[in-house]
Design a protein around this motif. Structure first.
Motif, PDB file in Angstrom:
ATOM      1  N   ASP A 262       0.986  -1.273   0.194  1.00 24.32           N
ATOM      2  CA  ASP A 262       0.171   0.108  -0.154  1.00 24.32           C
ATOM      3  C   ASP A 262       0.979   1.334   0.190  1.00 24.32           C
ATOM      4  O   ASP A 262       0.621   2.210  -0.734  1.00 24.32           O
ATOM      5  CB  ASP A 262      -1.167  -0.099   1.472  1.00 24.32           C
ATOM      6  CG  ASP A 262      -2.138  -1.065   1.009  1.00 24.32           C
ATOM      7  OD1 ASP A 262      -2.710  -1.162   0.185  1.00 24.32           O
ATOM      8  OD2 ASP A 262      -2.600  -1.890   2.376  1.00 24.32           O
TER       9      ASP A 262
ATOM     10  N   TYR B  54       0.639   4.336  -2.542  1.00 21.61           N
ATOM     11  CA  TYR B  54       0.333   6.111  -2.364  1.00 21.61           C
ATOM     12  C   TYR B  54       1.587   6.313  -2.562  1.00 21.61           C
ATOM     13  O   TYR B  54       1.292   7.604  -2.674  1.00 21.61           O
ATOM     14  CB  TYR B  54      -0.112   6.075  -1.027  1.00 21.61           C
ATOM     15  CG  TYR B  54      -1.238   5.530  -0.657  1.00 21.61           C
ATOM     16  CD1 TYR B  54      -2.650   5.830  -1.055  1.00 21.61           C
ATOM     17  CD2 TYR B  54      -1.318   4.162   0.568  1.00 21.61           C
ATOM     18  CE1 TYR B  54      -3.484   5.611  -0.471  1.00 21.61           C
ATOM     19  CE2 TYR B  54      -2.874   3.732   0.829  1.00 21.61           C
ATOM     20  CZ  TYR B  54      -3.752   4.394   0.352  1.00 21.61           C
ATOM     21  OH  TYR B  54      -4.796   3.893   0.304  1.00 21.61           O
TER      22      TYR B  54
ATOM     23  N   ARG C 224      -5.717   9.643   7.446  1.00 22.95           N
ATOM     24  CA  ARG C 224      -7.186   9.359   5.754  1.00 22.95           C
ATOM     25  C   ARG C 224      -8.586   8.296   6.060  1.00 22.95           C
ATOM     26  O   ARG C 224      -9.604   8.439   5.757  1.00 22.95           O
ATOM     27  CB  ARG C 224      -5.960   8.250   4.494  1.00 22.95           C
ATOM     28  CG  ARG C 224      -6.746   7.850   3.653  1.00 22.95           C
ATOM     29  CD  ARG C 224      -6.045   6.735   2.959  1.00 22.95           C
ATOM     30  NE  ARG C 224      -4.657   7.961   2.833  1.00 22.95           N
ATOM     31  CZ  ARG C 224      -2.951   7.426   2.799  1.00 22.95           C
ATOM     32  NH1 ARG C 224      -3.183   5.984   3.891  1.00 22.95           N
ATOM     33  NH2 ARG C 224      -2.678   8.116   2.407  1.00 22.95           N
TER      34      ARG C 224
ATOM     35  N   TYR D  23     -12.281  11.887  -1.879  1.00 22.17           N
ATOM     36  CA  TYR D  23     -12.698  10.902  -1.213  1.00 22.17           C
ATOM     37  C   TYR D  23     -12.298   9.654  -1.880  1.00 22.17           C
ATOM     38  O   TYR D  23     -12.271   9.787  -2.638  1.00 22.17           O
ATOM     39  CB  TYR D  23     -13.930  11.099  -0.869  1.00 22.17           C
ATOM     40  CG  TYR D  23     -14.686  10.692  -0.657  1.00 22.17           C
ATOM     41  CD1 TYR D  23     -14.936  10.439   0.958  1.00 22.17           C
ATOM     42  CD2 TYR D  23     -15.548   9.188  -0.947  1.00 22.17           C
ATOM     43  CE1 TYR D  23     -15.951   9.734   1.785  1.00 22.17           C
ATOM     44  CE2 TYR D  23     -16.811   9.098  -0.286  1.00 22.17           C
ATOM     45  CZ  TYR D  23     -16.377   8.716   1.110  1.00 22.17           C
ATOM     46  OH  TYR D  23     -16.953   7.980   1.804  1.00 22.17           O
ATOM     47  N   ASP D  24     -12.408   9.210  -0.304  1.00 25.45           N
ATOM     48  CA  ASP D  24     -11.972   7.513  -0.395  1.00 25.45           C
ATOM     49  C   ASP D  24     -10.723   7.654  -2.150  1.00 25.45           C
ATOM     50  O   ASP D  24     -11.313   6.770  -3.083  1.00 25.45           O
ATOM     51  CB  ASP D  24     -13.080   6.892  -1.440  1.00 25.45           C
ATOM     52  CG  ASP D  24     -12.939   5.525  -1.289  1.00 25.45           C
ATOM     53  OD1 ASP D  24     -11.823   4.425  -0.908  1.00 25.45           O
ATOM     54  OD2 ASP D  24     -13.231   4.383  -2.086  1.00 25.45           O
TER      55      ASP D  24
ATOM     56  N   TYR E 133     -11.034  10.384   7.947  1.00 25.50           N
ATOM     57  CA  TYR E 133     -12.060  11.218   6.821  1.00 25.50           C
ATOM     58  C   TYR E 133     -12.526  10.154   5.980  1.00 25.50           C
ATOM     59  O   TYR E 133     -13.224  10.846   4.823  1.00 25.50           O
ATOM     60  CB  TYR E 133     -10.981  12.669   6.377  1.00 25.50           C
ATOM     61  CG  TYR E 133     -10.910  13.162   7.615  1.00 25.50           C
ATOM     62  CD1 TYR E 133     -12.889  13.916   7.644  1.00 25.50           C
ATOM     63  CD2 TYR E 133      -9.780  13.145   8.338  1.00 25.50           C
ATOM     64  CE1 TYR E 133     -12.399  14.351   8.866  1.00 25.50           C
ATOM     65  CE2 TYR E 133      -9.934  14.218   9.632  1.00 25.50           C
ATOM     66  CZ  TYR E 133     -11.224  15.081   9.659  1.00 25.50           C
ATOM     67  OH  TYR E 133     -10.667  16.040  10.741  1.00 25.50           O
ATOM     68  N   GLN E 134     -11.559   8.974   4.918  1.00 23.86           N
ATOM     69  CA  GLN E 134     -11.691   8.695   4.274  1.00 23.86           C
ATOM     70  C   GLN E 134     -11.542   8.564   3.610  1.00 23.86           C
ATOM     71  O   GLN E 134     -12.938   9.178   1.599  1.00 23.86           O
ATOM     72  CB  GLN E 134     -13.393   7.268   4.319  1.00 23.86           C
ATOM     73  CG  GLN E 134     -13.301   6.466   5.245  1.00 23.86           C
ATOM     74  CD  GLN E 134     -13.359   5.582   5.013  1.00 23.86           C
ATOM     75  OE1 GLN E 134     -13.247   3.768   3.957  1.00 23.86           O
ATOM     76  NE2 GLN E 134     -12.079   5.070   6.087  1.00 23.86           N
ATOM     77  N   GLY E 135     -10.644  10.187   3.158  1.00 21.98           N
ATOM     78  CA  GLY E 135     -10.478  10.388   2.232  1.00 21.98           C
ATOM     79  C   GLY E 135      -8.891  11.279   2.114  1.00 21.98           C
ATOM     80  O   GLY E 135      -7.955  11.058   3.222  1.00 21.98           O
ATOM     81  N   ASP E 136      -8.563  11.896   1.240  1.00 18.97           N
ATOM     82  CA  ASP E 136      -7.236  12.225   1.489  1.00 18.97           C
ATOM     83  C   ASP E 136      -6.821  13.823   0.965  1.00 18.97           C
ATOM     84  O   ASP E 136      -7.439  14.724   0.240  1.00 18.97           O
ATOM     85  CB  ASP E 136      -5.916  11.953   0.522  1.00 18.97           C
ATOM     86  CG  ASP E 136      -4.505  11.441   1.274  1.00 18.97           C
ATOM     87  OD1 ASP E 136      -4.770  12.159   2.305  1.00 18.97           O
ATOM     88  OD2 ASP E 136      -3.851  10.581   0.723  1.00 18.97           O
TER      89      ASP E 136
ATOM     90  N   ASP F  20      -8.070   5.215  -2.093  1.00 17.07           N
ATOM     91  CA  ASP F  20      -7.907   4.567  -2.958  1.00 17.07           C
ATOM     92  C   ASP F  20      -8.521   4.222  -4.012  1.00 17.07           C
ATOM     93  O   ASP F  20      -7.813   3.605  -5.016  1.00 17.07           O
ATOM     94  CB  ASP F  20      -7.866   3.417  -1.856  1.00 17.07           C
ATOM     95  CG  ASP F  20      -7.025   1.922  -2.448  1.00 17.07           C
ATOM     96  OD1 ASP F  20      -8.042   0.469  -2.129  1.00 17.07           O
ATOM     97  OD2 ASP F  20      -6.493   1.840  -2.597  1.00 17.07           O
ATOM     98  N   GLU F  21      -9.965   4.435  -4.303  1.00 16.41           N
ATOM     99  CA  GLU F  21     -10.089   4.570  -5.224  1.00 16.41           C
ATOM    100  C   GLU F  21     -10.507   5.587  -6.718  1.00 16.41           C
ATOM    101  O   GLU F  21     -10.055   4.944  -7.446  1.00 16.41           O
ATOM    102  CB  GLU F  21     -12.190   4.335  -4.996  1.00 16.41           C
ATOM    103  CG  GLU F  21     -12.943   3.348  -6.133  1.00 16.41           C
ATOM    104  CD  GLU F  21     -14.109   3.747  -5.799  1.00 16.41           C
ATOM    105  OE1 GLU F  21     -15.098   2.840  -6.822  1.00 16.41           O
ATOM    106  OE2 GLU F  21     -14.474   2.837  -5.251  1.00 16.41           O
ATOM    107  N   THR F  22     -10.668   6.908  -5.698  1.00 25.16           N
ATOM    108  CA  THR F  22     -10.136   7.881  -6.705  1.00 25.16           C
ATOM    109  C   THR F  22      -9.414   8.440  -7.980  1.00 25.16           C
ATOM    110  O   THR F  22      -9.207   8.159  -8.573  1.00 25.16           O
ATOM    111  CB  THR F  22     -10.974   8.978  -5.953  1.00 25.16           C
ATOM    112  OG1 THR F  22     -11.926   9.088  -5.221  1.00 25.16           O
ATOM    113  CG2 THR F  22     -11.555   9.721  -6.651  1.00 25.16           C
TER     114      THR F  22
END
Length: 371
Positions: free
Chosen positions: A53, A57, A340, A138-139, A343-346, A141-143
């Protein structure tokens, strides 16, 4: 067409700092201070996640940083056209000006003591506060795995930093054109800035602009400003007016039949040896929020960028017209794994620390849409 009236060595008193901002509707560019983490660990991977991971990133951040920088470089017009200095371990930098020297005949038997040193003056440019442009993704890892969204965000951050940079520089050069030279002692004073008045409602008059270019070249020659590195910055509509209005042959007149074309609207590179650039970041006919349309300051500006730009209609200048200090170049920071998860995001932050000030006003000419 009558050549524009010229006011040489115009010295306006400028005491009000100016904001950054849109040159169309709102002259204020709201500077936001970072409220996120301000400690080490601004890297895309930290404790508590796997090595795989962390590598993923890290790749995202490197790609993101590279695209921010490319967007900044592509959109920044003023960079490289003025004096640039990198500032470390300090908050300001001094620039020294020297005036002219005289020559005289020697009298036999009289010692030569070196008493003819040129007059000196000093100018200090300080750093402005940290300029940031940020986005919350938001999110992550996916976005961020979706290239188009990551690319769009990175471009917008780079463009915003370049816009702020250019607006400071162009307003600084306009102020330089209104200043007297800091060296006033004999055998001076040295020549100051100049303002070329195109006439009321002539901001888009192509012939008046062409006449102004040749007048500006004459002024700079008379002030012994080097011919290399002379630049003009116009609003886009002025640039296209030059192509379309002057008997439709201005491209051929200056470059020959094989240079540029009317279809693309490109190819007009210089007039009278002055390279032409176009930008939306000039204080073009800018109405400020202060009294009588004066542009006022915003928090974070530690140099003066202010004044009345309601008649401003372009710039012609050489490299020594202004100076720029850079302490933090365009760079990117991102929050770590703890934020992260919460807030489930960066939070992605682009930042730039720089300051600008006038240097040699003899190198600066402002075009004004006024009589």
């Amino acid at each position: 067409m009558t050549a524009p009236n010229v006011a040489g060595n115009v010295n306006f008193t400028t005491t009000t700092p100016t904001p950054l901002g849109s040159n169309n509707s709102n002259p204020q560019l709201n500077l936001s201070r970072s409220t996120g983490p301000n400690t080490p660990g601004y890297n895309p991977g930290s404790q508590g996640i796997t090595a795989a991971d962390e590598g993923k990133y890290a790749t995202y951040l490197k790609l993101f940083s590279g695209e921010v920088f490319k967007a900044y470089e592509a959109a920044c017009i003023a960079k490289g056209t003025v004096q640039n200095r990198t500032l470390t371990n300090g908050k300001s930098m001094q620039f020294i000006f020297t005036g002219r020297m005289t020559a005289e005949y020697h009298t036999p038997g009289t010692p030569i003591l070196g008493e003819g040193n040129p007059p000196l003056a000093e100018k200090t440019i300080v750093m402005d506060d940290l300029l940031v442009s940020s986005a919350f993704v938001y999110d992550l890892d996916e976005t961020l795995a979706q290239y188009s969204l990551r690319s769009e965000i990175s471009k917008k951050i780079g463009y915003s930093l370049a816009e702020a940079y250019d607006k400071k520089i162009f307003r600084t050069i306009a102020l330089a054109a209104r200043e007297a030279h800091p060296v006033t002692a004999l055998p001076g004073p040295e020549p100051g800035g100049s303002v070329i008045r195109l006439g009321d409602n002539n901001a888009y008059n192509a012939q008046a602009l062409v006449d102004a270019f040749f007048e500006a070249a004459s002024i700079l020659d008379e002030k012994n400003v080097p011919r290399e590195g002379r630049v003009a910055v116009l609003a886009p509509r002025q640039y296209y007016a030059l192509i379309s209005q002057v008997s439709t042959n201005i491209l051929n007149r200056f470059f020959g039949a094989d240079q540029g074309n009317m279809n693309s609207g490109e190819g007009l590179y210089e007039i009278a040896g002055i390279q032409i650039k176009r930008s939306n970041n000039l204080p073009f006919l800018l109405q400020g929020t202060g009294a009588a349309g004066v542009v006022e300051s915003v928090d974070g500006e530690n140099n003066f960028y202010g004044g009345d730009f309601t008649n401003h209609a372009g710039l012609i200048y050489a490299k020594d017209a202004a100076g720029v200090l850079t302490a933090i170049g365009p760079s990117v920071q991102t929050t770590g794994a703890d934020v992260r998860a919460m807030y489930q995001g960066d939070l992605i932050i682009g930042r730039l620390a720089m300051g600008a000030g006038t240097l040699n006003p003899a190198c600066a000419i402002e075009l004004q849409a006024a009589d």
